[in-house]
Design an enzyme around this catalytic site. Structure first.
Site, short mmCIF file in Angstrom:
data_model
loop_
_atom_site.label_atom_id
_atom_site.label_comp_id
_atom_site.label_asym_id
_atom_site.label_seq_id
_atom_site.Cartn_x
_atom_site.Cartn_y
_atom_site.Cartn_z
N ASP A 175 0.15 5.30 0.61
CA ASP A 175 -0.95 6.11 1.14
C ASP A 175 -0.71 7.61 1.16
O ASP A 175 0.36 8.06 1.59
CB ASP A 175 -1.19 5.76 2.62
CG ASP A 175 -1.86 4.43 2.83
OD1 ASP A 175 -2.38 3.88 1.87
OD2 ASP A 175 -1.87 3.97 3.97
N GLU A 204 0.84 -1.20 0.00
CA GLU A 204 0.00 0.00 0.00
C GLU A 204 0.87 1.25 0.00
O GLU A 204 1.93 1.28 0.65
CB GLU A 204 -0.89 -0.02 1.25
CG GLU A 204 -2.02 0.98 1.24
CD GLU A 204 -3.00 0.72 2.39
OE1 GLU A 204 -3.42 1.72 3.01
OE2 GLU A 204 -3.32 -0.45 2.67
N GLU A 214 -3.22 10.33 3.25
CA GLU A 214 -4.43 10.58 4.02
C GLU A 214 -4.43 12.06 4.40
O GLU A 214 -3.44 12.55 4.97
CB GLU A 214 -4.50 9.71 5.27
CG GLU A 214 -4.77 8.24 4.97
CD GLU A 214 -4.96 7.41 6.21
OE1 GLU A 214 -5.78 6.50 6.19
OE2 GLU A 214 -4.25 7.68 7.20
#
Length: 276
Positions: free
Chosen positions: A96, A94, A98
């Site tokens: 990411d 993953e 955010e």
């Protein structure tokens, strides 16, 4: 014959997503996720009943992913807008972004992380040098076998290099889809959970446009790359962007797992001890 030639030309030019109807699909939130303007605009909405999210129609295995995003304006405290590449399973990879909301007038926190074979804990956080709620800005992930580069408006904010030679897992094996979602995380998102979501400000909405995936595509167990997507396979930061990355780190980084000795009392992760 002309139609076949046009389709072949499109493939050779790379995978460019210019229409959300073709390239993305709303996966949850009922009608809180919408594709508008004949596929040129997508919005995700959070209210006090549910958030919403989408995923890409294709799986990608290396390349450069761009998306223009305009984040939730006003008092967005407690909300998280996630934008990331991910595979599936317990040993998933993953990459990411955010975006952690905040009170009106306070900066957003951009939280980044990298998972390899199911293990993350590689968080870095930044404030931005602009208001991400007024205009669209381009958030990019460059992913190749040597490195991962997070960039905003083509300015790198983070690089995670392949250190497999010293035993550090790197997300290389699994193809990944692109995902995005908006959801309530007021137990931790804003000032460690001290500031809660003000539902009188709902609905909270993030907007997306100009998705571009100049990337290799994984389908039926095979990966295909156009000549243009192959150019990303050896990309790395040049001197100009090394200096840009240094500027971001010196002026806008607010958390780096590689300096958090309280979190890692037995010693910082191995990649944090490597001299560049």
């Amino acid at each position: 014959m002309m139609i076949i030639l046009m389709l072949l030309l499109q493939f050779l030019m790379g995978v460019y997503g210019e229409n959300f109807i073709q390239d993305l699909k709303i996966t949850w939130g009922n009608d809180r996720g919408k594709i508008l303007n004949d596929g040129q605009l997508l919005t995700l909405t959070l209210d006090n009943y549910s958030g919403s999210g989408f995923e890409s129609s294709k799986e990608y295995h290396f390349g450069k992913i761009d998306m223009q995003i305009k984040l939730v304006p006003g008092n967005s405290a407690g909300t998280v807008t996630a934008y990331y590449l991910s595979s599936k399973g317990d040993t998933h990879d993953e990459i990411d972004y955010e975006f952690l909301g905040n009170l009106t007038g306070q900066p957003y926190t951009v939280h980044t992380n990298v998972y390899a074979e199911g293990k993350g804990e590689r968080e870095q956080q930044f404030h931005l040098w602009f208001d991400p709620t007024v205009e669209f800005h381009t958030y990019s992930i460059l992913w190749n076998p040597q490195t991962i580069i997070f960039s905003i408006d083509e300015i790198p904010i983070r690089e995670f290099k392949n250190r497999e030679s010293i035993g550090i897992p790197f997300p290389k094996t699994h193809a990944m889809r692109l995902y995005s979602s908006i959801w309530n995380a007021d137990q931790w998102a804003t000032q460690g959970g001290r500031i809660k979501t003000d539902w009188s400000q709902a609905p909270f909405r993030a907007s997306y446009r100009n998705f571009k995936a100049d990337a290799c595509v994984r389908d039926a167990g095979r990966t295909s790359c156009s000549p243009r997507t192959l150019t990303w396979m050896t990309k790395k930061l040049d001197d100009l962007n090394v200096n840009r990355l240094k500027w971001v780190r010196e002026n806008f980084m607010i958390y780096n797992y590689c300096t958090d000795t309280k979190r890692f009392p037995q010693g910082l992760p191995k990649e944090c001890r490597v001299r560049e």
